[in-house]
Design a protein around this motif. Sequence first.
Motif, PDB file in Angstrom:
ATOM      1  N   ASN A  60       0.830  -1.208   0.000  1.00  0.00           N
ATOM      2  CA  ASN A  60       0.000   0.000   0.000  1.00  0.00           C
ATOM      3  C   ASN A  60       0.862   1.255   0.000  1.00  0.00           C
ATOM      4  O   ASN A  60       0.556   2.242  -0.685  1.00  0.00           O
ATOM      5  CB  ASN A  60      -0.914   0.017   1.221  1.00  0.00           C
ATOM      6  N   THR A  61       1.955   1.222   0.757  1.00  0.00           N
ATOM      7  CA  THR A  61       2.865   2.360   0.835  1.00  0.00           C
ATOM      8  C   THR A  61       3.475   2.649  -0.531  1.00  0.00           C
ATOM      9  O   THR A  61       3.492   3.791  -0.997  1.00  0.00           O
ATOM     10  CB  THR A  61       3.983   2.091   1.870  1.00  0.00           C
ATOM     11  N   ARG A  62       3.952   1.600  -1.198  1.00  0.00           N
ATOM     12  CA  ARG A  62       4.533   1.765  -2.538  1.00  0.00           C
ATOM     13  C   ARG A  62       3.492   2.257  -3.531  1.00  0.00           C
ATOM     14  O   ARG A  62       3.784   3.081  -4.403  1.00  0.00           O
ATOM     15  CB  ARG A  62       5.144   0.453  -3.027  1.00  0.00           C
ATOM     16  N   ASN A  63       2.276   1.755  -3.412  1.00  0.00           N
ATOM     17  CA  ASN A  63       1.221   2.167  -4.339  1.00  0.00           C
ATOM     18  C   ASN A  63       0.918   3.654  -4.222  1.00  0.00           C
ATOM     19  O   ASN A  63       0.718   4.339  -5.232  1.00  0.00           O
ATOM     20  CB  ASN A  63      -0.053   1.349  -4.108  1.00  0.00           C
ATOM     21  N   VAL A  64       0.888   4.165  -3.006  1.00  0.00           N
ATOM     22  CA  VAL A  64       0.639   5.599  -2.822  1.00  0.00           C
ATOM     23  C   VAL A  64       1.788   6.407  -3.420  1.00  0.00           C
ATOM     24  O   VAL A  64       1.567   7.425  -4.088  1.00  0.00           O
ATOM     25  CB  VAL A  64       0.429   5.960  -1.340  1.00  0.00           C
ATOM     26  N   ILE A  65       3.005   5.954  -3.198  1.00  0.00           N
ATOM     27  CA  ILE A  65       4.159   6.674  -3.749  1.00  0.00           C
ATOM     28  C   ILE A  65       4.120   6.661  -5.279  1.00  0.00           C
ATOM     29  O   ILE A  65       4.380   7.686  -5.922  1.00  0.00           O
ATOM     30  CB  ILE A  65       5.478   6.088  -3.213  1.00  0.00           C
ATOM     31  N   MET A  66       3.765   5.526  -5.878  1.00  0.00           N
ATOM     32  CA  MET A  66       3.653   5.484  -7.335  1.00  0.00           C
ATOM     33  C   MET A  66       2.527   6.389  -7.830  1.00  0.00           C
ATOM     34  O   MET A  66       2.652   7.038  -8.875  1.00  0.00           O
ATOM     35  CB  MET A  66       3.449   4.042  -7.813  1.00  0.00           C
ATOM     36  N   ASP A  67       1.447   6.466  -7.069  1.00  0.00           N
ATOM     37  CA  ASP A  67       0.369   7.394  -7.430  1.00  0.00           C
ATOM     38  C   ASP A  67       0.848   8.839  -7.323  1.00  0.00           C
ATOM     39  O   ASP A  67       0.534   9.671  -8.176  1.00  0.00           O
ATOM     40  CB  ASP A  67      -0.850   7.174  -6.522  1.00  0.00           C
ATOM     41  N   TYR A  68       1.592   9.154  -6.261  1.00  0.00           N
ATOM     42  CA  TYR A  68       2.191  10.490  -6.131  1.00  0.00           C
ATOM     43  C   TYR A  68       2.972  10.849  -7.389  1.00  0.00           C
ATOM     44  O   TYR A  68       2.815  11.924  -7.970  1.00  0.00           O
ATOM     45  CB  TYR A  68       3.180  10.496  -4.958  1.00  0.00           C
ATOM     46  N   LEU A  69       3.864   9.935  -7.771  1.00  0.00           N
ATOM     47  CA  LEU A  69       4.752  10.181  -8.914  1.00  0.00           C
ATOM     48  C   LEU A  69       3.961  10.291 -10.214  1.00  0.00           C
ATOM     49  O   LEU A  69       4.234  11.157 -11.054  1.00  0.00           O
ATOM     50  CB  LEU A  69       5.787   9.058  -9.014  1.00  0.00           C
ATOM     51  N   ALA A  70       2.963   9.424 -10.364  1.00  0.00           N
ATOM     52  CA  ALA A  70       2.146   9.438 -11.582  1.00  0.00           C
ATOM     53  C   ALA A  70       1.359  10.739 -11.713  1.00  0.00           C
ATOM     54  O   ALA A  70       1.107  11.216 -12.823  1.00  0.00           O
ATOM     55  CB  ALA A  70       1.194   8.245 -11.576  1.00  0.00           C
ATOM     56  N   CYS A  71       0.990  11.317 -10.572  1.00  0.00           N
ATOM     57  CA  CYS A  71       0.208  12.560 -10.582  1.00  0.00           C
ATOM     58  C   CYS A  71       1.069  13.799 -10.807  1.00  0.00           C
ATOM     59  O   CYS A  71       0.532  14.898 -11.003  1.00  0.00           O
ATOM     60  CB  CYS A  71      -0.554  12.715  -9.269  1.00  0.00           C
ATOM     61  N   GLY A  72       2.394  13.631 -10.770  1.00  0.00           N
ATOM     62  CA  GLY A  72       3.254  14.768 -11.076  1.00  0.00           C
ATOM     63  C   GLY A  72       4.206  15.206  -9.983  1.00  0.00           C
ATOM     64  O   GLY A  72       4.971  16.158 -10.177  1.00  0.00           O
ATOM     65  N   LEU A  73       4.182  14.537  -8.830  1.00  0.00           N
ATOM     66  CA  LEU A  73       5.191  14.884  -7.825  1.00  0.00           C
ATOM     67  C   LEU A  73       6.554  14.438  -8.342  1.00  0.00           C
ATOM     68  O   LEU A  73       6.703  13.336  -8.867  1.00  0.00           O
ATOM     69  CB  LEU A  73       4.876  14.228  -6.476  1.00  0.00           C
ATOM     70  N   ASP A  74       7.539  15.309  -8.186  1.00  0.00           N
ATOM     71  CA  ASP A  74       8.843  15.126  -8.806  1.00  0.00           C
ATOM     72  C   ASP A  74       9.914  15.019  -7.723  1.00  0.00           C
ATOM     73  O   ASP A  74      10.107  15.959  -6.949  1.00  0.00           O
ATOM     74  CB  ASP A  74       9.125  16.329  -9.714  1.00  0.00           C
ATOM     75  N   PRO A  75      10.631  13.888  -7.644  1.00  0.00           N
ATOM     76  CA  PRO A  75      11.663  13.723  -6.612  1.00  0.00           C
ATOM     77  C   PRO A  75      12.820  14.703  -6.735  1.00  0.00           C
ATOM     78  O   PRO A  75      13.607  14.856  -5.798  1.00  0.00           O
ATOM     79  CB  PRO A  75      12.131  12.277  -6.801  1.00  0.00           C
ATOM     80  N   GLU A  76      12.921  15.388  -7.892  1.00  0.00           N
ATOM     81  CA  GLU A  76      13.944  16.418  -8.051  1.00  0.00           C
ATOM     82  C   GLU A  76      13.501  17.740  -7.427  1.00  0.00           C
ATOM     83  O   GLU A  76      14.316  18.618  -7.159  1.00  0.00           O
ATOM     84  CB  GLU A  76      14.247  16.631  -9.536  1.00  0.00           C
ATOM     85  N   LYS A  77      12.192  17.874  -7.192  1.00  0.00           N
ATOM     86  CA  LYS A  77      11.649  19.114  -6.637  1.00  0.00           C
ATOM     87  C   LYS A  77      11.117  18.944  -5.220  1.00  0.00           C
ATOM     88  O   LYS A  77      11.027  19.922  -4.469  1.00  0.00           O
ATOM     89  CB  LYS A  77      10.525  19.642  -7.535  1.00  0.00           C
ATOM     90  N   SER A  78      10.700  17.737  -4.862  1.00  0.00           N
ATOM     91  CA  SER A  78      10.127  17.463  -3.548  1.00  0.00           C
ATOM     92  C   SER A  78      10.822  16.268  -2.914  1.00  0.00           C
ATOM     93  O   SER A  78      11.347  15.398  -3.615  1.00  0.00           O
ATOM     94  CB  SER A  78       8.633  17.134  -3.665  1.00  0.00           C
TER      95      SER A  78
END
Length: 330
Positions: A60-78
Amino acid sequence: MKKRVFSGTRATGRLHLGNYLGAVKGYVELQNSSEYESIYMVMDLHAITTPYDKEKLSENTRNVIMDYLACGLDPEKSIITAQSLVPEHSYLAHILSSEITVARMQHLPTFKEKVKQHPDHVTMALLNYPVLMAADILLYRASLVPVGIDQEPHLEVAREIARKMNDKYGTDFPEPKRFATKGEYVPSLTGEGKMSKSVEGSYISLTDNLDEIKKKLSGAPTDSGNGEKIPEKGGVVNLLQLVELFEGLDKRKEYESKYLDEGIRYGELKSGLAEAIYKDLMPIQKQRKIYEDDPSLVDRIIKDGAEKARKIASETLDEVKRKMGLINHD
């Protein structure tokens, strides 16, 4: 100096339309602003304060993180990671719990609600939930927290703790304020309230395909499709709100006119709405597949995020320990 933003989502499964429009879309806007430094986590420690499935928590934790990334959260910015990978959260929560009373926690409306929901699972973790939330925020000296109005009682606890720590020990914690993003209220498919992961049949997941969306919408309650007055609550008005969100205000007005005249054909409405929702979800699902196909990339993002978070968190914790008189290894 940039203002620091902190927010998170409990690790209770994949995100739905309500999470996206009501929260994550706003996270992305904050991330892309030059005014803010943002930290977004999946709150897996909060997830264990109520009954949960230990076999699914990590997934579930990984799924939320993948959803974050898919929605546009960027590990280079956040900073994007999981709460439990930053042990300073739990450490600071224990320290902060020395500055708040049991009675204060027991009187919180959110605690009373959870006690009613889970009468056989009233744990110390549940009681301390707001203290852990305060630690989540204060650990990064975040001044802005984009959360719903229902979290305001918890933010008041965080502010109260910040004041006590600053007055008593000379720390410099900001008093965090709720930051209302331009998120949309996304109504439930059941006809009552908003979409919620805790209410089965109320939501559409970001990963749902067209057939799944159609099936879920088909179960949404309706009426005869015709009347002298547009309903003000219930399944029909919720469907009309969804039409406005995904097909525009003009389309909603068209259906409202039909309701007052020849009547609405709900099969037609639901089919068109499903197509519109799926069209909006397609880019998110396409982006998500990139991460689904590369688990090692997701692992690196989570690991790197945890390292960045711990760098900030450890400095805050060391300062708090020093000012409170605890033994430091330096």
